[in-house]
Write a protein that holds these residues in place. Structure first.
Motif: not given
Length: 249
Positions: A66-84
């Motif tokens: 669960i912890q790894a999943s949450i970390i991955e989601q945060h990382s993905t969100a940051e990447k999406l923000v940077k890409a946007a």
């Protein structure tokens, strides 16, 4: 990935949803802690004081997942923000470049129009000057090199200098004095005897010619126009006008 897709995914990972995910993680951890109690364990007859120390479950495989999943989601969100942000910056730069190019093109067109107008104005001025020169040249009279032309030119000069006289008065006196010969010389009258013979169309002596010479004409006493204007100037001073002279003067 398009901007629309990026923002869609970002909307799906709002702050509330992130907090919900964290709550789910905590609930899952709690559920896991309850599952650690054996099914056959008996319920104590009396409530016992709970331990002040938290139950450590971080080492369990489910918690790590669960912890790894949450970390991955945060990382993905940051990447999406940077890409946007990168796409937004790219679009802003393109819009700025386009606006700059448009402004440059507009300035260039304005400069071209101004240069064209300036060139046209200069051409118009040159054209008007040329036309004025042509009109001036057209107004400049051309006199015939004969008695009629000499009298006509002399009359124009006399008019410009305010010397009275008419064509008839000049022609009449010229014919009497020299019969229209600009080189005529009187070698027998008193003036000739005194060494100053009368010369030219209106038989003028040199001292009189010098005294009444009209500026702008030749200084040669035999020049037809210079001779006529000097004689008419002398006659105007002495008789009021050449028209008043009907004999030797």
């Amino acid at each position: 990935m398009s901007t629309f897709s990026i923002h869609s995914r970002l909307r799906r990972l709002s702050k509330t949803q992130k907090l919900s995910a964290a709550g789910v993680s905590a609930a899952a951890c709690a559920a896991l802690s309850l599952s650690l109690v054996p099914a056959h364990a008996e319920t104590p007859a009396e409530p016992q004081a709970s331990s002040a120390a938290p139950v450590v479950i971080a080492g369990l495989p489910q918690a790590k997942t669960i912890q790894a999943s949450i970390i991955e989601q945060h990382s993905t969100a940051e990447k999406l923000v940077k890409a946007a942000d990168a796409v937004k910056a790219k679009h802003a730069a393109a819009a700025k470049a386009k606006a700059k190019a448009k402004a440059a093109a507009k300035a260039k067109a304005a400069a071209k129009t101004k240069a064209k107008a300036t060139a046209k104005a200069k051409a118009d001025v040159a054209k008007r000057s040329s036309q004025a020169a042509s009109r001036s040249a057209a107004r400049t009279p051309v006199y015939a090199d004969n008695l009629n032309g000499w009298i006509t030119e002399a009359l124009d000069i006399m008019k410009a200098h305010g010397i009275p006289g008419s064509y008839d008065g000049l022609h009449r006196n010229i014919m009497r004095e020299s019969t229209g010969n600009p080189n005529a010389v009187n070698g027998w009258d008193v003036n000739a005897q005194n060494g100053t013979p009368s010369c030219g169309l209106l038989q003028v002596i040199q001292p009189t010619f010098n005294a009444y010479h009209v500026s702008g004409t030749s200084t040669n006493i035999y020049d037809p126009v210079a001779n006529i204007t000097a004689a008419a100037n002398y006659a105007a001073d002495r008789y009021g006008s050449i028209d008043n002279v009907n004999s030797a003067y």
